[in-house]
Design an enzyme around this catalytic site. Structure first.
Site: not given
Lengths: 93, 216
Positions: B120, B123-125
């Protein structure tokens, strides 16, 4: 907001080379690049509105497949990348 | 990059060589103060209770890659489930008890000629309901930037070197979908049941930065 594109799997699309202010979920490295719709998802509410607690118009979301060599000059031929792009970020290519 | 615990790098080692985190004797940060204030207000106003918050944290901490491993092992052993998982990942894993809430799941099968890897960049999905909390490196700028730019070098650092005839496909998790990689079933596992197969499925093999363990 530009008119959302309505596309089918297999449609060649270009990611808008566009830099509006605000909360954006289209990565900069894909802007201006051409890919192919892999599948149609959604509709989902526009995250650019949700970020400001506005309701967010439901929009189609497309999984778009890019050739890695179209994104990076030194990529391994045949490698690919897929990302989810909202309909108003795409135009016919 | 594959090291999981970057946050420890800034901490010290005791004279006996034991890693420790320094006591937090400094004041709270702006955001820590805000979190406490909002939490206490929500409890004060009767919107939430401390017990509910604790229960939710416990439920989040209880999720682990074992969930995803059960999905992969069933994909390997149950053709009807495999077809359903590829057609509609969200509903199919929900029926196994893994509810992704408002998110949707796409399962990505690896083949002899295709290797999938998830990142991702924005962000950090991460598919937390299937894999638990993301490893620290998954959220790092280095992993997020380099995986789209030079995925084969990142894979090599994780110990996965792929021949050029295997296509690498990077999945940038930019919006409402979550992804799980379905690694290929290891050789030499004929006749294994799903529970035994699940022991071979590693977290990294479901992110795409690794391969399953081989049959011992």
């Amino acid at each position: 907001m530009p008119t959302p594109l309505h596309a089918e799997p297999g449609t060649r699309v270009r990611v808008r080379d566009w830099a509006p202010p605000g909360h954006i979920r289209t990565p900069a490295y894909l802007r201006g690049h051409i890919g192919t719709v892999e599948r149609v998802l959604g509709p989902f509410p526009n995250p650019e509105d949700l970020a400001y607690r506005r309701p967010g118009a439901p929009l189609p979301l497309y999984r778009v497949r890019f050739a890695a060599s179209d994104l990076w000059p030194d990529a391994t031929p045949g490698d690919t990348l897929e990302a989810e792009i909202y309909a108003h970020w795409l135009e016919d290519a | 990059m594959p090291h999981d615990h970057h946050d420890h790098d800034h901490d010290g080692l005791s004279p006996s060589g034991h890693p420790y985190r320094p006591d937090q004797d400094t004041g709270l940060s702006y955001w820590q103060t805000m979190e406490i204030a909002v939490r206490e207000l929500l409890i004060d106003k009767g919107v939430l209770t401390a017990a509910r918050i604790a229960a939710q944290i416990e439920a989040m901490d209880a999720r682990s890659p074992a969930n995803g491993a059960a999905v992969v092992a069933r994909y390997w052993t149950d053709p009807g489930f495999a077809a359903a998982l590829l057609a509609d990942g969200t509903t199919t894993v929900k029926e196994m008890g893994f509810d992704l809430g408002p998110m949707h799941l796409i399962a990505l099968p690896n083949t002899d000629t295709l290797h999938n890897i998830i990142v991702c960049t924005l962000c950090s999905c991460y598919p937390r309901n299937l894999l638990g909390l993301p490893p620290d490196w998954y959220k790092s700028r280095a992993y997020r930037a380099r995986t789209v730019r030079e995925p084969r070098r990142v894979l090599a650092e994780f110990g996965v070197t792929l021949p050029e005839h295997v296509q690498v496909r990077v999945h940038d998790s930019t919006a409402d979908m979550r992804y799980i990689v379905l690694p290929q079933r290891p050789a030499g596992t004929d006749g294994w049941d799903a529970a035994r197969l699940a022991t071979l499925v590693t977290r990294d093999s479901m992110i795409g930065t690794g391969l399953p363990k081989t049959a011992a």
